[in-house]
Design a protein around this motif. Structure first.
Motif, PDB file in Angstrom:
ATOM      1  N   GLU A 141     -17.031   8.187  -9.166  1.00  0.00           N
ATOM      2  CA  GLU A 141     -15.910   7.361  -8.730  1.00  0.00           C
ATOM      3  C   GLU A 141     -14.599   8.059  -9.000  1.00  0.00           C
ATOM      4  OE1 GLU A 141     -15.671   3.284  -9.931  1.00  0.00           O
ATOM      5  OE2 GLU A 141     -17.718   2.895  -9.252  1.00  0.00           O
ATOM      6  N   MET A 142     -13.699   8.043  -8.048  1.00  0.00           N
ATOM      7  CA  MET A 142     -12.395   8.678  -8.239  1.00  0.00           C
ATOM      8  C   MET A 142     -11.512   7.749  -9.075  1.00  0.00           C
ATOM      9  SD  MET A 142     -12.454  11.636  -6.648  1.00  0.00           S
ATOM     10  CE  MET A 142     -11.038  12.241  -5.727  1.00  0.00           C
ATOM     11  N   PRO A 143     -10.757   8.337 -10.010  1.00  0.00           N
ATOM     12  CA  PRO A 143     -10.029   7.485 -10.962  1.00  0.00           C
ATOM     13  C   PRO A 143      -8.966   6.589 -10.335  1.00  0.00           C
ATOM     14  CG  PRO A 143      -9.513   9.826 -11.272  1.00  0.00           C
ATOM     15  CD  PRO A 143     -10.662   9.754 -10.334  1.00  0.00           C
ATOM     16  N   ASN A 144      -8.355   7.025  -9.248  1.00  0.00           N
ATOM     17  CA  ASN A 144      -7.248   6.231  -8.689  1.00  0.00           C
ATOM     18  C   ASN A 144      -7.701   5.219  -7.633  1.00  0.00           C
ATOM     19  OD1 ASN A 144      -4.381   5.705  -8.770  1.00  0.00           O
ATOM     20  ND2 ASN A 144      -4.257   6.582  -6.708  1.00  0.00           N
ATOM     21  N   GLN A 145      -9.008   5.074  -7.451  1.00  0.00           N
ATOM     22  CA  GLN A 145      -9.498   4.171  -6.408  1.00  0.00           C
ATOM     23  C   GLN A 145      -8.950   2.743  -6.533  1.00  0.00           C
ATOM     24  OE1 GLN A 145     -12.198   1.575  -6.198  1.00  0.00           O
ATOM     25  NE2 GLN A 145     -11.466   1.447  -4.088  1.00  0.00           N
ATOM     26  N   PRO A 146      -8.887   2.181  -7.751  1.00  0.00           N
ATOM     27  CA  PRO A 146      -8.425   0.779  -7.860  1.00  0.00           C
ATOM     28  C   PRO A 146      -6.961   0.570  -7.503  1.00  0.00           C
ATOM     29  CG  PRO A 146      -9.591   1.480  -9.850  1.00  0.00           C
ATOM     30  CD  PRO A 146      -9.323   2.707  -9.049  1.00  0.00           C
ATOM     31  N   ALA A 147      -6.187   1.641  -7.372  1.00  0.00           N
ATOM     32  CA  ALA A 147      -4.750   1.480  -7.134  1.00  0.00           C
ATOM     33  C   ALA A 147      -4.415   1.137  -5.690  1.00  0.00           C
ATOM     34  CB  ALA A 147      -4.004   2.753  -7.539  1.00  0.00           C
ATOM     35  N   PHE A 148      -5.397   1.183  -4.796  1.00  0.00           N
ATOM     36  CA  PHE A 148      -5.120   0.937  -3.375  1.00  0.00           C
ATOM     37  C   PHE A 148      -5.427  -0.512  -2.999  1.00  0.00           C
ATOM     38  CE2 PHE A 148      -5.341   5.453  -3.605  1.00  0.00           C
ATOM     39  CZ  PHE A 148      -4.509   5.915  -2.601  1.00  0.00           C
ATOM     40  N   TYR A 149      -4.549  -1.089  -2.193  1.00  0.00           N
ATOM     41  CA  TYR A 149      -4.821  -2.432  -1.690  1.00  0.00           C
ATOM     42  C   TYR A 149      -4.315  -2.580  -0.260  1.00  0.00           C
ATOM     43  CZ  TYR A 149       0.035  -3.366  -3.073  1.00  0.00           C
ATOM     44  OH  TYR A 149       1.407  -3.320  -3.214  1.00  0.00           O
ATOM     45  N   MET A 150      -4.847  -3.594   0.418  1.00  0.00           N
ATOM     46  CA  MET A 150      -4.564  -3.809   1.832  1.00  0.00           C
ATOM     47  C   MET A 150      -3.091  -4.137   2.064  1.00  0.00           C
ATOM     48  SD  MET A 150      -6.194  -3.924   4.762  1.00  0.00           S
ATOM     49  CE  MET A 150      -5.648  -4.342   6.433  1.00  0.00           C
ATOM     50  N   THR A 197      -0.517   6.349   3.352  1.00  0.00           N
ATOM     51  CA  THR A 197      -0.603   5.196   2.460  1.00  0.00           C
ATOM     52  C   THR A 197       0.744   5.143   1.732  1.00  0.00           C
ATOM     53  OG1 THR A 197      -1.664   6.621   0.803  1.00  0.00           O
ATOM     54  CG2 THR A 197      -3.098   5.200   2.126  1.00  0.00           C
ATOM     55  N   ASP A 198       1.167   3.966   1.347  1.00  0.00           N
ATOM     56  CA  ASP A 198       2.536   3.787   0.862  1.00  0.00           C
ATOM     57  C   ASP A 198       2.531   3.570  -0.649  1.00  0.00           C
ATOM     58  OD1 ASP A 198       2.593   3.694   3.591  1.00  0.00           O
ATOM     59  OD2 ASP A 198       3.442   1.688   3.771  1.00  0.00           O
ATOM     60  N   LEU A 199       2.906   4.613  -1.368  1.00  0.00           N
ATOM     61  CA  LEU A 199       2.948   4.550  -2.836  1.00  0.00           C
ATOM     62  C   LEU A 199       4.161   3.738  -3.275  1.00  0.00           C
ATOM     63  CD1 LEU A 199       1.957   5.463  -5.648  1.00  0.00           C
ATOM     64  CD2 LEU A 199       3.320   7.547  -5.331  1.00  0.00           C
ATOM     65  N   LEU A 200       3.913   2.686  -4.042  1.00  0.00           N
ATOM     66  CA  LEU A 200       5.004   1.824  -4.489  1.00  0.00           C
ATOM     67  C   LEU A 200       5.446   2.228  -5.895  1.00  0.00           C
ATOM     68  CD1 LEU A 200       3.871  -1.634  -3.072  1.00  0.00           C
ATOM     69  CD2 LEU A 200       5.002   0.279  -1.949  1.00  0.00           C
ATOM     70  N   ALA A 201       6.533   1.604  -6.345  1.00  0.00           N
ATOM     71  CA  ALA A 201       7.137   2.023  -7.603  1.00  0.00           C
ATOM     72  C   ALA A 201       6.195   1.837  -8.790  1.00  0.00           C
ATOM     73  CB  ALA A 201       8.432   1.238  -7.839  1.00  0.00           C
ATOM     74  N   ARG A 238      -2.591   0.432   1.603  1.00  0.00           N
ATOM     75  CA  ARG A 238      -3.322   1.167   2.627  1.00  0.00           C
ATOM     76  C   ARG A 238      -3.328   0.355   3.926  1.00  0.00           C
ATOM     77  NH1 ARG A 238      -8.567  -0.232  -0.153  1.00  0.00           N
ATOM     78  NH2 ARG A 238      -8.635   1.892  -0.911  1.00  0.00           N
ATOM     79  N   PHE A 239      -3.627   1.033   5.007  1.00  0.00           N
ATOM     80  CA  PHE A 239      -3.727   0.393   6.327  1.00  0.00           C
ATOM     81  C   PHE A 239      -2.442  -0.345   6.706  1.00  0.00           C
ATOM     82  CE2 PHE A 239      -8.563   0.117   5.381  1.00  0.00           C
ATOM     83  CZ  PHE A 239      -8.729   1.424   5.810  1.00  0.00           C
ATOM     84  N   THR A 240      -1.311   0.296   6.443  1.00  0.00           N
ATOM     85  CA  THR A 240      -0.022  -0.259   6.876  1.00  0.00           C
ATOM     86  C   THR A 240       0.219   0.226   8.310  1.00  0.00           C
ATOM     87  OG1 THR A 240       0.971   1.613   5.729  1.00  0.00           O
ATOM     88  CG2 THR A 240       1.048  -0.492   4.621  1.00  0.00           C
ATOM     89  N   TRP A 241      -0.448  -0.455   9.233  1.00  0.00           N
ATOM     90  CA  TRP A 241      -0.488   0.053  10.608  1.00  0.00           C
ATOM     91  C   TRP A 241       0.737  -0.280  11.436  1.00  0.00           C
ATOM     92  CZ3 TRP A 241      -5.475  -2.955   9.949  1.00  0.00           C
ATOM     93  CH2 TRP A 241      -6.492  -2.153   9.413  1.00  0.00           C
ATOM     94  N   ALA A 242       1.200  -1.545  11.386  1.00  0.00           N
ATOM     95  CA  ALA A 242       2.262  -1.982  12.304  1.00  0.00           C
ATOM     96  C   ALA A 242       3.595  -1.343  11.931  1.00  0.00           C
ATOM     97  CB  ALA A 242       2.387  -3.506  12.276  1.00  0.00           C
ATOM     98  N   MET A 243       4.360  -0.978  12.961  1.00  0.00           N
ATOM     99  CA  MET A 243       5.704  -0.455  12.755  1.00  0.00           C
ATOM    100  C   MET A 243       6.678  -1.621  12.869  1.00  0.00           C
ATOM    101  SD  MET A 243       4.847   2.618  12.206  1.00  0.00           S
ATOM    102  CE  MET A 243       6.492   3.237  11.902  1.00  0.00           C
ATOM    103  N   ASP A 244       7.405  -1.908  11.772  1.00  0.00           N
ATOM    104  CA  ASP A 244       8.324  -3.039  11.775  1.00  0.00           C
ATOM    105  C   ASP A 244       9.593  -2.724  12.575  1.00  0.00           C
ATOM    106  OD1 ASP A 244       6.775  -4.829  10.298  1.00  0.00           O
ATOM    107  OD2 ASP A 244       7.374  -3.908   8.408  1.00  0.00           O
ATOM    108  N   ALA A 245      10.340  -3.799  12.883  1.00  0.00           N
ATOM    109  CA  ALA A 245      11.516  -3.667  13.755  1.00  0.00           C
ATOM    110  C   ALA A 245      12.542  -2.707  13.156  1.00  0.00           C
ATOM    111  CB  ALA A 245      12.149  -5.037  13.963  1.00  0.00           C
ATOM    112  N   LYS A 246      13.169  -1.935  14.034  1.00  0.00           N
ATOM    113  CA  LYS A 246      14.076  -0.875  13.601  1.00  0.00           C
ATOM    114  C   LYS A 246      15.044  -0.562  14.727  1.00  0.00           C
ATOM    115  CE  LYS A 246      13.382   3.781  11.599  1.00  0.00           C
ATOM    116  NZ  LYS A 246      12.297   4.635  11.068  1.00  0.00           N
TER     117      LYS A 246
END
Lengths: 392, 418
Positions: A194-203, B275-279, B285-293
């Motif tokens: 298992e990759m360590p950062n797997q839980p950090a992703f969400y929909m 994928t969009d790394l937050l603070a 993940r799966f941030t498919w739609a492009m919002d208004a701009k």
């Protein structure tokens, strides 16, 4: 074949078949994505309310053979679906990595230039400058195998055997301190990993977390007392080219009311043409040797082009390199060691090329070229013969 | 590199600026205009015949209108991006030769006679189509924008690039002709368990993305033409996927295979990238739609006001991956007061829209912004509103409001305000 043809008959006449197909497709159209996600996806509301139209089935195309599907269906999923038989260990992977990957990704996955960093970065994801690597960021090991297999080495994709991809994947885990040096990757060890950062992703949750914030009638008048500039691109100054136009306009403004005669000045780059140095013609190499050299050149092709239309890339274009001055390919920005060589009048004879390609970093300390070198003398002779075949 | 016969960009702009300054100062009435009093060569001499330009190209005086690369962004132009010159364009359609390019392994040089599209996986019939086969499905015409998820990605930490070509140019808007993906999938017969598709490109990156079946059966197309002609090689010739409103990376070019599966594949371009790394270190993940701009294209840093005070046309473009753009607001004073812009041209679903604001410039500095409203009621946020939710490390999906500072000379600069 006749059964297939029946199934694919188009038109409303084939009622029995069509009804079956309609039911099947209606099932597949039921969205299983929960409502906010559907909203995020921008799916139209009509799909939910209006009855699904009976889809037309067009009898086009031909059946794919199992061999054809096998040839193209190379994708691998996190559950191991698609992973072939095979295995590879860390040390085999290291050798392959050094030969095939280090030229761009660096000996330790630290990356050359702006090529992707592959290792390290653990714990950096909340930093100002996070380092997103296989070890620090990637959620699934299958992605590493799949990507190396389909797209790497850059410029020579799909050239590695299954065992080689396993081995390189194992080595990438090792570079990221995720396995010990006796690790062997195969289907079994893959399943347990298992990759360590797997839980950090969400929909995607923009529909829940953002859309309410960013909706509603905004202020139109007297919305702010004061407005101040807090950042300027001109200070950062990383915009390409158009600065020239900007300066020209600024100059025109300064000339104020004077009529400015603007001549069309073609911005020709100063011609720096190295004089070819006369050397003895290299002995004509046989077609077999040149063909062998072409194969060896694949190790170089990620950064160098040669032949018709060859252009400078990470490394200079190599047409006409044999017998010509070092560090002198037009338009290529050489490291200082090559500039020095050119100044010293070094010419790429077969011997000089062989010495360089045997141990690039020893021969030319400080070179940007991170290739480890060719240890096999036959490979050396062959690749030099291959390069020699592109003389003008 | 420079056009042999035409004036350089620098010369042209210089001349324009000089003329503008002169007009503004009211000294242009010296004498009669030689453009009128003298006979120009084209008034006297014969031009080229109909055989001279079998495939036409723009006037030599427009040679500066081109896609541009930002060299420091990527390691190699083979896996890189260039930018659409939005500030040189009008209307809503992007000419084919100006559509920005993003390749992961260069432009695949695909011979259509040996190109195939395969459908495999959870289907009743695994099928292979030639390009001639695809042309026998019913064809449709749709105008859609394609925006890279990383468009404006360089601006998360603050104003960086001076020009809307570079800040917003990873977008184009063309009319596609092609067949509905659902018609092709139906020919293969998607099984009940088939919830996702994996389109795959034929280039050396073997580009793949996972797309949910609902979207695939809704409005996705397999396109063969753009703006009435065959797809350009750099846009996926001979076939590309069209995924309306969703991030450009999913519009797989040089499409060769679509696999149907029961779960997503989590491939490189939907895990390591896009994928969009937050603070907080978590990632969407799966941030498919492009919002208004939206963005004001003129004036902008590459397109300054050169005519001095008086009647002035401000224009720009707006789009939403979730519908149409019924309204755009414009401010001249950094958001103290806003005005509704005039929408002009077709308003199509998931397509670029054109707006104008015609005003009398008093010659004083301006702080220009535009704010798009889409048909869902979503209002384009400020960059700081986005940062409050996402931090500064998410790279993708930066649809924040852009600010241009225009000084008294008409020069524009990319700035941020607070």
């Amino acid at each position: 074949m006749s059964k297939l043809a029946n199934l694919m008959v188009p038109g409303v006449a084939g009622a029995g078949v069509m009804i079956g197909a309609a039911y099947m497709l209606a099932n597949t159209m039921v969205p299983e994505v929960h409502a906010p996600v559907a909203e995020t996806m921008g799916l139209t509301a009509k799909a939910e309310s209006a009855p699904a139209p009976v889809p037309m089935v067009y009898a086009l195309g031909r059946p794919a053979t199992p061999e054809e599907v096998a040839a193209w269906d190379i994708d691998v999923r996190p559950d191991g679906h698609g992973l072939p038989d095979g295995s590879g260990d860390v040390w085999t992977g290291e050798e392959l990595y050094i030969d095939n990957c280090a030229v761009c990704h660096g000996d330790f996955g630290e990356a050359i230039g702006r090529w992707p960093v592959l290792a390290g970065g653990q714990g950096s994801l909340t930093d100002d400058r996070p380092v997103k690597t296989i070890g620090s960021y990637w959620p699934y090991l299958s992605t590493v195998y799949d990507y190396v297999n389909r797209a790497m080495p850059f410029g020579n994709a799909q050239s590695l055997s299954d065992d080689e991809v396993y081995a390189i994947t194992a080595y990438l885990l090792y570079l990221n301190d995720l396995v010990d040096d006796d690790f062997v990757l195969d289907q079994e060890s893959f399943a347990a990993f298992e990759m360590p950062n797997q839980p950090a992703f969400y929909m995607d949750d923009r529909a829940d977390t953002e859309y309410a914030l960013f909706t509603g009638e905004p202020c139109m008048t007297n919305c702010a007392e004061t407005v101040q500039i807090t950042a300027r691109a001109a200070v950062v100054d990383v915009t390409p080219e158009d600065e020239a136009a900007r300066e020209a306009r600024a100059a025109a403004h300064e000339a104020e009311e004077a009529v400015v005669e603007v001549a069309a000045v073609a911005a020709e780059p100063a011609a720096v043409e190295a004089e070819p140095v006369a050397v003895t013609e290299p002995a004509a190499a046989g077609p077999d040797l040149i063909a062998a050299g072409e194969k060896v050149f694949k190790k170089c092709a990620a950064c160098h082009q040669v032949g018709d239309g060859a252009r400078n890339r990470s490394g200079p274009a190599l047409n006409n390199i044999l017998g010509h001055p070092a560090g002198a390919v037009d338009g290529f920005r050489y490291s200082s060691v090559f500039q020095d060589m050119q100044a010293a009048g070094l010419v790429w004879t077969e011997d000089e090329l062989a010495a360089f390609l045997t141990a690039p970093k020893t021969y030319a300390a400080g070179t940007k070229m991170s290739f480890r070198g060719l240890s096999d003398e036959e490979d050396l002779t062959a690749v030099i013969a291959y390069l020699g075949s592109f003389a003008e | 590199m420079t056009d042999r016969t035409g004036p350089t960009r620098r010369a042209l702009l210089g001349a324009m600026a000089a003329g503008g300054a002169a007009a503004a100062a009211g000294i242009a009435r010296a004498g009669s205009d030689p453009a009128i009093t003298e006979i120009q060569p084209w008034m006297q001499e014969l031009g080229e015949g109909v055989d001279a330009r079998p495939y036409g190209t723009p006037s030599r005086f427009e040679a500066h209108v081109k896609r541009r690369n930002v060299e420091w962004l990527t390691a190699d132009p083979v896996s890189s991006v260039n930018f659409t010159p939005l500030h040189e364009m009008e209307g809503i359609i992007t000419p084919n030769g100006l559509c920005f390019e993003r390749h992961h392994a260069g432009i695949a040089d695909v011979d259509p006679s040996v190109h195939r599209l395969m459908i495999n996986g959870l289907v009743d019939r695994e099928l292979v189509f030639t390009m001639e086969d695809l042309a026998r499905f019913p064809r449709h015409n749709r105008v859609y924008f394609l925006e890279c998820a990383a468009n404006s990605g360089m601006e998360w930490r603050g104003a960086q690039l001076n020009g809307c070509q570079f800040t917003h140019g990873m977008i184009h808007n063309v009319m596609y002709t092609g067949v509905m993906l659902r018609d092709v999938l139906n020919a293969a017969g998607v099984q009940t368990a088939g919830k996702w598709i994996l389109p795959e490109g034929a280039d050396a990156s073997g580009m793949t993305r996972s797309i949910p079946m609902e979207k695939a059966l809704d409005d996705c197309m397999i396109a063969t033409h753009m703006n009435g002609e065959r797809l350009r090689p750099e846009q996926g010739y001979p076939v590309r996927l069209v995924v309306p409103g969703w991030e450009g990376n999913m519009w797989v070019k040089w499409l060769r295979r679509i696999e149907v599966g029961d779960q997503p594949w989590h491939h490189r371009e939907e895990t390591s990238k896009y994928t969009d790394l937050l603070a907080d270190g978590q990632a969407r993940r799966f941030t498919w739609a492009m919002d208004a701009k939206s963005v004001i294209t003129n004036p902008s840093p590459q397109a300054p006001l050169t005519h001095g005070p008086g009647p002035t046309v401000l224009t720009g473009v707006a789009w939403s991956g979730r519908g149409t753009i019924p309204r755009v607001d414009v401010t001249l004073d950094g958001g103290k007061n806003w005005h509704q812009a005039r929408m002009d041209g077709p308003s199509l679903d998931k397509s670029m829209h054109r707006f104008y604001f015609d005003f009398e410039w008093d010659g004083k500095p301006l702080l220009l912004q535009s704010r798009a409203h889409d048909s869902t009621g979503y209002v384009q946020p400020t960059k700081n509103q986005l940062r409050a939710v996402r931090g500064e490390n998410s790279i993708y999906h930066n649809n924040g409001i852009q600010t241009w500072h225009v000084d008294a000379r008409g020069e524009a600069e990319n700035v941020e305000i607070g």
